[in-house]
Design a protein around this motif. Structure first.
Motif, mmCIF file in Angstrom:
data_model
loop_
_atom_site.group_PDB
_atom_site.id
_atom_site.type_symbol
_atom_site.label_atom_id
_atom_site.label_comp_id
_atom_site.label_asym_id
_atom_site.label_seq_id
_atom_site.Cartn_x
_atom_site.Cartn_y
_atom_site.Cartn_z
ATOM 1 N N LEU A 163 28.049 11.910 3.880
ATOM 2 C CA LEU A 163 27.478 11.230 5.039
ATOM 3 C C LEU A 163 26.513 12.132 5.786
ATOM 4 O O LEU A 163 26.602 13.374 5.718
ATOM 5 C CB LEU A 163 28.601 10.768 5.982
ATOM 6 C CG LEU A 163 29.600 9.747 5.402
ATOM 7 C CD1 LEU A 163 30.691 9.456 6.431
ATOM 8 C CD2 LEU A 163 28.889 8.472 4.975
ATOM 9 N N GLU A 164 25.621 11.463 6.519
ATOM 10 C CA GLU A 164 24.684 12.201 7.345
ATOM 11 C C GLU A 164 25.395 12.567 8.641
ATOM 12 O O GLU A 164 25.673 11.728 9.491
ATOM 13 C CB GLU A 164 23.443 11.353 7.642
ATOM 14 C CG GLU A 164 22.559 11.089 6.448
ATOM 15 C CD GLU A 164 21.908 12.380 5.932
ATOM 16 O OE1 GLU A 164 21.699 13.302 6.745
ATOM 17 O OE2 GLU A 164 21.650 12.470 4.716
ATOM 18 N N THR A 165 25.710 13.838 8.803
ATOM 19 C CA THR A 165 26.410 14.297 9.999
ATOM 20 C C THR A 165 26.001 15.728 10.281
ATOM 21 O O THR A 165 25.240 16.348 9.513
ATOM 22 C CB THR A 165 27.939 14.197 9.843
ATOM 23 O OG1 THR A 165 28.556 14.515 11.077
ATOM 24 C CG2 THR A 165 28.427 15.107 8.751
ATOM 25 N N GLN A 166 26.549 16.286 11.335
ATOM 26 C CA GLN A 166 26.170 17.637 11.713
ATOM 27 C C GLN A 166 26.557 18.607 10.592
ATOM 28 O O GLN A 166 27.645 18.547 10.035
ATOM 29 C CB GLN A 166 26.847 18.059 13.017
ATOM 30 C CG GLN A 166 26.521 17.165 14.205
ATOM 31 C CD GLN A 166 27.572 16.100 14.443
ATOM 32 O OE1 GLN A 166 28.026 15.457 13.465
ATOM 33 N NE2 GLN A 166 27.926 15.892 15.716
ATOM 34 N N ASN A 167 25.630 19.574 10.335
ATOM 35 C CA ASN A 167 25.891 20.570 9.287
ATOM 36 C C ASN A 167 27.076 21.467 9.621
ATOM 37 O O ASN A 167 27.823 21.905 8.728
ATOM 38 C CB ASN A 167 24.629 21.409 9.059
ATOM 39 C CG ASN A 167 23.552 20.656 8.330
ATOM 40 O OD1 ASN A 167 23.851 19.719 7.563
ATOM 41 N ND2 ASN A 167 22.300 21.002 8.570
ATOM 42 N N LEU A 180 25.704 13.942 -5.088
ATOM 43 C CA LEU A 180 24.501 14.367 -4.355
ATOM 44 C C LEU A 180 23.428 14.839 -5.324
ATOM 45 O O LEU A 180 22.238 14.636 -5.103
ATOM 46 C CB LEU A 180 24.862 15.472 -3.362
ATOM 47 C CG LEU A 180 25.733 15.025 -2.182
ATOM 48 C CD1 LEU A 180 26.173 16.219 -1.358
ATOM 49 C CD2 LEU A 180 24.955 14.031 -1.293
ATOM 50 N N THR A 190 21.814 17.540 -6.174
ATOM 51 C CA THR A 190 20.900 18.665 -6.013
ATOM 52 C C THR A 190 21.436 19.848 -6.786
ATOM 53 O O THR A 190 22.636 19.940 -7.089
ATOM 54 C CB THR A 190 20.739 19.035 -4.538
ATOM 55 O OG1 THR A 190 21.995 19.501 -4.044
ATOM 56 C CG2 THR A 190 20.265 17.825 -3.713
ATOM 57 N N THR A 233 33.806 13.381 2.366
ATOM 58 C CA THR A 233 33.138 12.411 3.243
ATOM 59 C C THR A 233 32.047 13.083 4.056
ATOM 60 O O THR A 233 30.942 12.534 4.223
ATOM 61 C CB THR A 233 34.184 11.768 4.181
ATOM 62 O OG1 THR A 233 35.184 11.116 3.398
ATOM 63 C CG2 THR A 233 33.508 10.749 5.111
ATOM 64 N N LYS A 269 30.127 19.835 8.500
ATOM 65 C CA LYS A 269 30.261 19.917 7.055
ATOM 66 C C LYS A 269 30.784 21.292 6.642
ATOM 67 O O LYS A 269 31.686 21.412 5.793
ATOM 68 C CB LYS A 269 28.915 19.650 6.379
ATOM 69 C CG LYS A 269 28.415 18.233 6.510
ATOM 70 C CD LYS A 269 27.094 18.068 5.762
ATOM 71 C CE LYS A 269 26.596 16.630 5.880
ATOM 72 N NZ LYS A 269 25.342 16.423 5.112
ATOM 73 N N SER A 273 32.140 14.404 15.797
ATOM 74 C CA SER A 273 31.352 13.645 14.817
ATOM 75 C C SER A 273 30.787 12.372 15.459
ATOM 76 O O SER A 273 31.451 11.693 16.244
ATOM 77 C CB SER A 273 32.216 13.287 13.599
ATOM 78 O OG SER A 273 31.445 12.496 12.692
ATOM 79 N N THR A 274 29.550 12.071 15.072
ATOM 80 C CA THR A 274 28.910 10.837 15.538
ATOM 81 C C THR A 274 29.029 9.714 14.527
ATOM 82 O O THR A 274 28.565 8.579 14.766
ATOM 83 C CB THR A 274 27.414 11.109 15.820
ATOM 84 O OG1 THR A 274 26.798 11.596 14.613
ATOM 85 C CG2 THR A 274 27.252 12.125 16.937
ATOM 86 N N VAL A 275 29.642 10.026 13.368
ATOM 87 C CA VAL A 275 29.810 9.042 12.301
ATOM 88 C C VAL A 275 31.224 8.470 12.381
ATOM 89 O O VAL A 275 32.193 9.236 12.286
ATOM 90 C CB VAL A 275 29.542 9.671 10.918
ATOM 91 C CG1 VAL A 275 29.732 8.632 9.832
ATOM 92 C CG2 VAL A 275 28.148 10.275 10.879
#
Length: 639
Positions: A109-113, A159, A161, A105, A116, A47-49
């Motif tokens: 958060l914006e992270t790799q799919n 979210l 959607t 989390t 997720k 993860s980059t987050v």
């Protein structure tokens, strides 16, 4: 949730059983936490987050702790294992919450799919697996599902959607369905556990019944052997052990006279009295119909003597059953096992031998085992085996000793006496083999042979000469004994009035119905009875009054024993006067001198027997004595 808490409260034992099974085989638990450890490590590494890396690291740490706790709970005993098992619920909830928060989390958060997908997929897989994996603890299972699914569902609603809203609504529905699965699995497991517990309860109950005597509540033979062996093997006190083997006398008479129901009540009362005296750690059981066995740790030989004396006194005390007052006696055999001894079989053999000797000694006796009893038993076994062969090979012979009319000097009767001429050991005395025959039941065969052979000999004598035959209590009490004697008289052609059976007082000490019936049956056809060895037992006038005796034989100790004198002469005179009043013959045994003959004749005895007249002789010499006596009547008295 209400049902979950209800199940937790009501089925604590079932939960404990299921939890023990889970911890004994924790493969599913290990798999789940190892997968969580791997997921956390991958997320933390890729993860980059920063916040998601922290969530992944926390998941890895919690998973690692779960691995450690699971190992300790399954492999360790004592306090460590107990603590790990108690910590299991908290650890399970913490683990589920950590997974749910990490997945939520990742969604927010914006992270790799792919991360997720990894976290949400693992969370949903674990949440679904919990429904069955933790079905033994419904509260924990529901708590884990809530902590796993709720953060994800809330994140989906945040979210907003359409796909996320759909997932946010699907997860509660999935949780409801999995809850049903959880309780279905729990009910199935609970039924299995209940069935197993019921089987164990019934098995334990049957095992207890198999080891318990239903009449007395004491252990039975099987139960005693199991408990006694355990006492010998696992006793930490290292004390000496004593085996006490009790035989209740007169119990068969109680059964016959009062019925088996009252007999059972007597046994129950005897068992109660035994319980009141049992030392701590003792094992007691009922053996057979009227025997009890006790194995007890004892401090000393003296302590066992006191215990045996107390048992004997308690059992001899009258027993009140309804309106009946019953009395019994007890013979006790005692054997010892030293500290560390584990051979129960040998101890039981020694106790049985001691009891045998106690019963031989008379009523209410106590006997301690000693090695000489084993040698004596071997000797008796040898005699028993050889006696069976002797009967078959006709090694036995009858001798006849005359009984003389003291007024005329004529032979009035012959007493039949058995002799055994062993081909290797020479002549064996009756004192050696008759007791063995009585104990083994051979006396019935031997007694029938003596009666038939002697009756056949007597049938050839002059009609005024009678036959006297000794009768064993065992022979008398054998089924059909009277019919067998009647058949012998019929087959030999002997007039029943010429046959007289000699019985001792020991036959009547334990009066029984069979004795009365036997004597009445034979007396009715003319057979006479003589009370032998009068003066050596109870000398009870009750026997003379109750049973059809025509003769009393005064024991030889009053005639030729070392204590003869004015007292014994007075006793003989009193017995003779009683016999004259009752119309009975009085026989003086053991006459060896002319002075003794003159003394008993003056005292009033009518018949005499002893070496002064003749030793026991074979049948052909008995016939010669009769032939000589017919021509020389009175020669012995005149000489």
């Amino acid at each position: 949730m209400a049902r979950a808490f209800g199940a937790e409260a009501q089925d604590a034992q079932i939960r404990a059983t299921l939890a023990q099974r889970m911890h004994r085989r924790p493969i599913g638990l290990f798999t789940g936490v190892v997968c969580g450890l791997a997921t956390g490590c991958v997320v933390a590494a890729l993860s980059t987050v920063p916040l998601l890396r922290m969530a992944g690291s926390l998941l890895a740490v919690v998973a690692a702790l779960r691995v450690v706790l699971a190992y300790v709970a399954s492999e360790s005993g004592g306090s460590a294992g107990d603590w790990a098992r108690r910590a299991y619920p908290a650890g399970a909830l913490l683990y589920a919450g950590t997974i749910g928060l990490a997945a939520a989390t990742a969604l927010l958060l914006e992270t790799q799919n792919d991360l997720k997908i990894l976290l949400v997929g693992f969370a949903m897989t674990l949440g679904a697996g919990i429904a069955v994996g933790n079905a033994a603890r419904p509260v924990i299972a529901l708590g884990q599902m809530a902590l796993t699914f709720l953060p994800i569902s809330l994140a989906c609603l945040v979210l907003g959607t359409l796909p996320m809203l759909t997932m946010g609504l699907i997860l509660p529905a999935l949780a409801a369905g999995l809850t049903f699965v959880t309780f279905t699995a729990y009910d199935g497991l609970a039924q299995q556990v209940r069935a197993a517990q019921e089987e164990q309860r019934l098995a334990a109950q049957m095992q207890e019944q198999a080891r318990r005597d239903t009449v007395t509540g004491l252990a039975n033979r099987y139960g005693f052997e199991t408990a006694a062996q355990a006492l010998l093997l696992h006793d930490e006190t290292r004390q000496m052990k004593a085996l006490l083997w009790l035989d209740i006398s007169r119990f068969q008479e109680i059964n016959d006279l009062f019925g088996h129901h009252k007999g059972d009540l007597v046994l129950a009362e005897v068992a109660r009295r035994i319980r009141t005296l049992l030392p701590e750690g003792a094992v007691a059981a009922r053996f057979g119909s009227d025997e009890f066995v006790i194995l007890a740790p004892v401090p000393s030989h003296r302590g066992v003597e006191e215990l045996a004396a107390q048992l004997g006194q308690q059992i001899k005390n009258p027993i009140r059953i309804g309106t009946d007052r019953l009395e019994a006696g007890v013979a006790i055999g005692i054997a010892f096992a030293g500290p560390g001894s584990r051979d129960l079989e040998k101890l039981m053999q020694h106790g049985a031998l001691a009891l045998y000797h106690a019963k031989l000694a008379g009523r209410n006796q106590i006997a301690f085992f000693n090695p000489a009893m084993t040698r004596e038993l071997a000797r008796r076994k040898e005699i028993e085996s050889e006696l069976r062969g002797a009967i078959q090979r006709d090694e036995l012979a009858l001798y006849f000793q005359p009984i003389i009319d003291l007024a005329t000097g004529r032979i009035r009767a012959f007493e039949a006496l058995v002799r055994w001429f062993h081909p290797e050991k020479g002549e064996l005395t009756p004192d050696e083999f008759i007791p063995v025959a009585e104990d083994t039941g051979l006396i019935i065969t031997l007694g029938n042979w003596i009666t038939r052979t002697a009756a056949r000999a007597c049938a050839s004598w002059p009609g005024d000469v009678h036959l006297a035959v000794n009768l064993s209590p065992a022979q008398l009490r054998a089924p059909g004994a009277a019919l067998g004697i009647s058949a012998a008289l019929r087959d030999t052609g002997l007039d029943p009035a010429r046959l007289e059976f000699e019985v001792t007082e020991s036959l009547f000490v334990e009066e029984c119905h069979e004795t009365t019936v036997f004597m009445e049956h034979l007396a009715a056809i003319g057979v006479r009875f003589s009370l032998d060895d009068f003066g050596t037992g109870y000398s009870s006038l009750h026997y003379i009054n109750k049973y059809p005796f025509s003769t009393i034989k005064v024991d030889r100790s009053f005639v030729s024993g070392p204590a003869t004198g004015l007292r014994t002469e007075a006793i003989i005179r009193a017995v003779a006067e009683m016999g004259a009043t009752l119309g009975m013959e009085i026989v003086a045994e053991g006459l060896e001198t002319a002075d003794q003959v003159a003394g008993v004749r003056a005292a009033g005895c009518t018949l005499g027997q002893g070496y002064y007249f003749s030793r026991p002789v074979p049948e052909h010499l008995a016939l010669r004595l009769l032939e000589e006596e017919r021509g020389l009547a009175g020669r012995l008295l005149a000489g």
